[in-house]
Write a protein that holds these residues in place. Structure first.
Motif, short mmCIF file in Angstrom:
data_model
loop_
_atom_site.label_atom_id
_atom_site.label_comp_id
_atom_site.label_asym_id
_atom_site.label_seq_id
_atom_site.Cartn_x
_atom_site.Cartn_y
_atom_site.Cartn_z
N VAL A 115 -24.13 5.25 -65.61
CA VAL A 115 -25.21 5.73 -64.74
C VAL A 115 -26.33 4.71 -64.87
CG1 VAL A 115 -26.89 7.56 -64.32
CG2 VAL A 115 -24.59 8.15 -65.14
N ARG A 116 -26.82 4.22 -63.73
CA ARG A 116 -27.87 3.19 -63.76
C ARG A 116 -29.01 3.58 -62.84
NH1 ARG A 116 -31.11 -0.11 -62.13
NH2 ARG A 116 -31.16 0.93 -60.12
N GLY A 117 -30.21 3.60 -63.36
CA GLY A 117 -31.33 3.92 -62.49
C GLY A 117 -32.64 3.52 -63.14
N GLY A 134 -40.71 8.53 -54.08
CA GLY A 134 -39.72 7.87 -53.24
C GLY A 134 -38.61 7.30 -54.11
N VAL A 135 -38.38 6.00 -53.98
CA VAL A 135 -37.31 5.38 -54.77
C VAL A 135 -37.84 4.59 -55.97
CG1 VAL A 135 -35.76 5.28 -52.78
CG2 VAL A 135 -37.22 3.31 -53.31
N ASP A 136 -39.15 4.63 -56.17
CA ASP A 136 -39.74 3.83 -57.26
C ASP A 136 -40.11 4.70 -58.46
OD1 ASP A 136 -39.54 1.38 -55.97
OD2 ASP A 136 -41.41 1.71 -54.88
N SER A 162 -33.50 0.76 -66.01
CA SER A 162 -34.11 -0.55 -65.72
C SER A 162 -35.62 -0.46 -65.65
CB SER A 162 -33.56 -1.10 -64.38
OG SER A 162 -33.89 -0.20 -63.34
N GLY A 163 -36.23 -1.62 -65.91
CA GLY A 163 -37.69 -1.75 -65.87
C GLY A 163 -38.04 -3.13 -66.41
N VAL A 164 -39.21 -3.24 -67.01
CA VAL A 164 -39.63 -4.55 -67.51
C VAL A 164 -38.64 -5.04 -68.57
CG1 VAL A 164 -41.48 -5.81 -68.66
CG2 VAL A 164 -42.04 -4.04 -66.99
N VAL A 165 -38.29 -4.17 -69.50
CA VAL A 165 -37.18 -4.42 -70.44
C VAL A 165 -36.17 -3.29 -70.25
CG1 VAL A 165 -36.48 -4.62 -72.86
CG2 VAL A 165 -38.67 -5.60 -72.11
N ASP A 166 -34.96 -3.63 -69.87
CA ASP A 166 -33.94 -2.61 -69.61
C ASP A 166 -33.44 -2.03 -70.94
OD1 ASP A 166 -34.10 -3.53 -66.92
OD2 ASP A 166 -32.57 -5.04 -67.34
N ARG A 167 -33.07 -0.76 -70.89
CA ARG A 167 -32.54 -0.10 -72.10
C ARG A 167 -31.22 0.57 -71.73
NH1 ARG A 167 -32.11 4.87 -74.60
NH2 ARG A 167 -32.63 5.01 -76.82
N GLY A 178 -33.97 -8.21 -71.94
CA GLY A 178 -35.22 -8.75 -71.42
C GLY A 178 -34.97 -9.65 -70.22
N GLY A 179 -35.83 -10.63 -70.05
CA GLY A 179 -35.71 -11.51 -68.89
C GLY A 179 -36.31 -10.85 -67.67
N GLY A 180 -35.84 -11.26 -66.51
CA GLY A 180 -36.37 -10.70 -65.27
C GLY A 180 -37.71 -11.31 -64.91
N HIS A 181 -38.34 -10.73 -63.87
CA HIS A 181 -39.60 -11.26 -63.34
C HIS A 181 -40.28 -10.16 -62.53
CE1 HIS A 181 -42.36 -13.78 -61.01
NE2 HIS A 181 -42.20 -14.70 -61.96
N PRO A 182 -41.62 -10.11 -62.55
CA PRO A 182 -42.31 -9.07 -61.76
C PRO A 182 -41.95 -9.09 -60.27
CG PRO A 182 -43.84 -10.08 -63.30
CD PRO A 182 -42.55 -10.86 -63.42
N LEU A 183 -41.56 -10.23 -59.73
CA LEU A 183 -41.18 -10.26 -58.30
C LEU A 183 -39.96 -9.39 -58.02
CD1 LEU A 183 -41.74 -14.01 -57.30
CD2 LEU A 183 -42.96 -12.00 -56.40
N MET A 184 -39.20 -9.06 -59.04
CA MET A 184 -38.01 -8.21 -58.82
C MET A 184 -38.42 -6.80 -58.36
SD MET A 184 -35.76 -9.51 -62.04
CE MET A 184 -34.10 -9.04 -61.60
N GLY A 185 -39.62 -6.42 -58.71
CA GLY A 185 -40.14 -5.14 -58.24
C GLY A 185 -40.82 -5.22 -56.89
N ARG A 186 -40.86 -6.41 -56.31
CA ARG A 186 -41.55 -6.61 -55.03
C ARG A 186 -40.58 -6.84 -53.88
NH1 ARG A 186 -46.56 -8.83 -55.31
NH2 ARG A 186 -46.60 -8.32 -53.10
N ALA A 189 -34.20 -3.06 -52.97
CA ALA A 189 -32.76 -3.02 -53.28
C ALA A 189 -32.35 -3.91 -54.45
CB ALA A 189 -31.92 -3.33 -52.05
N MET A 190 -33.33 -4.28 -55.27
CA MET A 190 -33.00 -5.09 -56.46
C MET A 190 -32.21 -4.27 -57.46
SD MET A 190 -33.75 -8.21 -57.06
CE MET A 190 -32.59 -8.89 -58.20
N GLY A 191 -32.64 -3.03 -57.69
CA GLY A 191 -31.91 -2.16 -58.61
C GLY A 191 -30.51 -1.85 -58.07
#
Ligand SMILES: Nc1ncnc2c1ncn2[C@@H]1O[C@H](COP(=O)(O)OP(=O)(O)O)[C@@H](O)[C@H]1O
Ligand SMILES: Cc1ncsc1CCOP(=O)(O)O
Ligand SMILES: [Mg+2]
Length: 263
Positions: A115-117, A134-136, A162-167, A178-186, A189-191
Motif C-alpha cells: 500500500v503506497r500513499g 483533495g489528493v494532497d 511518501s513525503g520529504v523522507v519516505d517511510r 531520502g533524496g527527492g526534491h521539493p519540485l516533486m510536490g509541484r 501524479a508524482m506519487g
C-alpha cells in the motif's frame, strides 16, 4: 539490493498493469517506460481480470473514482490475488471522499502486496483522522507511522508513506528513503508514478527473490535519486518533468541504494 533489482527490471522489462486515474495515466506509462518496464493501462473489468492474471505486477489507483472504474479495480485485484500477481494499492484521495474510501477499504481486504500513499491517505485508510485535502497530504510522514505499522501488521502488507523522507514498513522492519526534491510536490501524479515504478520493482523481485519491502525501498530510492538529480537541473515544475524521466532512465541502482536507511 537496489542495483541487482534495477538491473533485473531493465533486463526483463516487466509488464505492469495499471488501473489508474485520468490525471496520472500518461505520466505513469512514461515513468514505467523510462525505468525499463512495459506499461498497460486496462480498466474494463473483463479485460482487467485477464491482464492482472498474467502481468508481472498490478497497480490499482483510486485517483479518479467512478463505479465503472471500481468494478475494474475489484476485478483486477481479485485476479491478481488468485494468480499470485504482486499488486500495489495507491489510495489517492481516500479520507475526504466517500466512494473511494469505501472502495479502498474493500480493496485492502483483497491483500495488496504494497500500500503506497501520502500520510493523510494512510491515516484515513487506517480509519484515523488524516486531514487530507483533495489528493494532497496535510500532515507529515512520521504522523502516519503508527497507522502504517498497524495497517502493515493487520493486513500482512508493506506500507510505504511518501513525503520529504519516505517511510516504509512491513510491520516489523522500517526503511526510510531520502533524496527527492521539493519540485516533486509541484507536479501532478508524482506519487502515482512512484506507485507504478514500485509495482515494476515488485515484478522484478519475483525473479530475484527479493521481499516486497526491499523491492519497494529500492523503487523509492530510484525515484528519490532521479528526483534529486532532476530537481538540481530544472528551472521549475515544467522542466522538472522531462528531466525526471531522463534521470529515471539513467539512474544507477547502486548509487540510489545509498538513500535507503534500514533503521
Ligand atoms: N518536499 C519534498 N522533498 C523531497 N521529496 C519529495 C518532496 N515532496 C514529495 N517528494 C517525493 O515525491 C514523491 C511523491 O510523494 P508525495 O508528493 O508524498 O506523493 P503524492 O503525490 O501521492 O501525495 C515521493 O518520491 C516523495 O519522496
Ligand atoms: C490531481 C488529481 N486529481 C485526481 S487524481 C490526481 C492526481 C494525483 O496524483 P498524486 O497522488 O500522484 O499527486
Ligand atoms: Mg498520491
Amino acid at each position: 539490493m537496489s542495483a541487482p533489482l534495477l538491473d533485473s527490471l531493465r533486463e526483463r522489462t516487466p509488464l505492469v498493469h495499471c488501473v489508474t486515474n485520468l490525471v496520472a495515466t500518461t505520466f505513469s506509462a512514461n515513468a514505467l517506460l523510462a525505468v525499463g518496464a512495459s506499461p498497460a493501462m486496462v480498466e474494463d473489468a473483463e479485460e482487467a481480470a485477464e491482464l492482472a492474471a498474467v502481468a508481472g505486477a498490478l497497480v490499482v489507483n483510486t485517483g479518479t473514482m467512478s463505479r465503472f472504474r471500481a468494478e475494474g479495480m475489484h476485478a483486477a485485484a481479485s485476479a491478481a490475488r488468485d494468480a499470485g500477481t504482486p499488486w500495489l494499492l495507491d489510495p489517492v484521495g481516500v479520507g475526504p471522499l466517500s466512494l473511494r474510501t469505501h472502495v479502498a477499504s474493500e480493496l485492502l481486504g483483497l491483500g495488496p502486496t504494497v500500500v503506497r500513499g501520502n500520510a493523510s491517505e494512510i491515516l484515513a485508510l487506517a480509519g484515523r483522522e488524516g486531514g487530507g485535502r483533495g489528493v494532497d497530504a496535510t500532515v507529515g510522514v512520521e504522523d502516519a507511522a503508527d497507522a502504517a505499522d498497524e495497517l502493515a501488521r493487520t493486513h500482512g502488507t508493506v506500507v510505504a508513506v511518501s513525503g520529504v523522507v519516505d517511510r516504509l514498513t512491513d510491520g516489523t522492519r522500517v526503511h526510510r528513503v531520502g533524496g527527492g526534491h521539493p519540485l516533486m510536490g509541484r507536479v501532478t501524479a508524482m506519487g502515482c508514478a512512484l506507485g507504478a515504478v514500485t509495482a515494476a520493482f515488485l515484478a522484478a523481485a519475483r525473479a530475484t527473490g527479493d521481499d516486497p519491502l526491499t523491492a519497494a525501498a529500492a523503487a523509492h530510492a530510484v525515484v528519490g535519486a532521479s528526483g534529486a538529480a532532476a530537481g538540481a537541473a530544472a528551472r521549475g515544475p515544467g522542466s522538472f518533468v522531462p528531466a525526471w524521466l531522463d534521470e529515471l532512465a539513467l539512474v544507477d541502482g547502486a548509487a540510489a541504494a545509498a538513500l535507503v536507511d534500514p533503521a
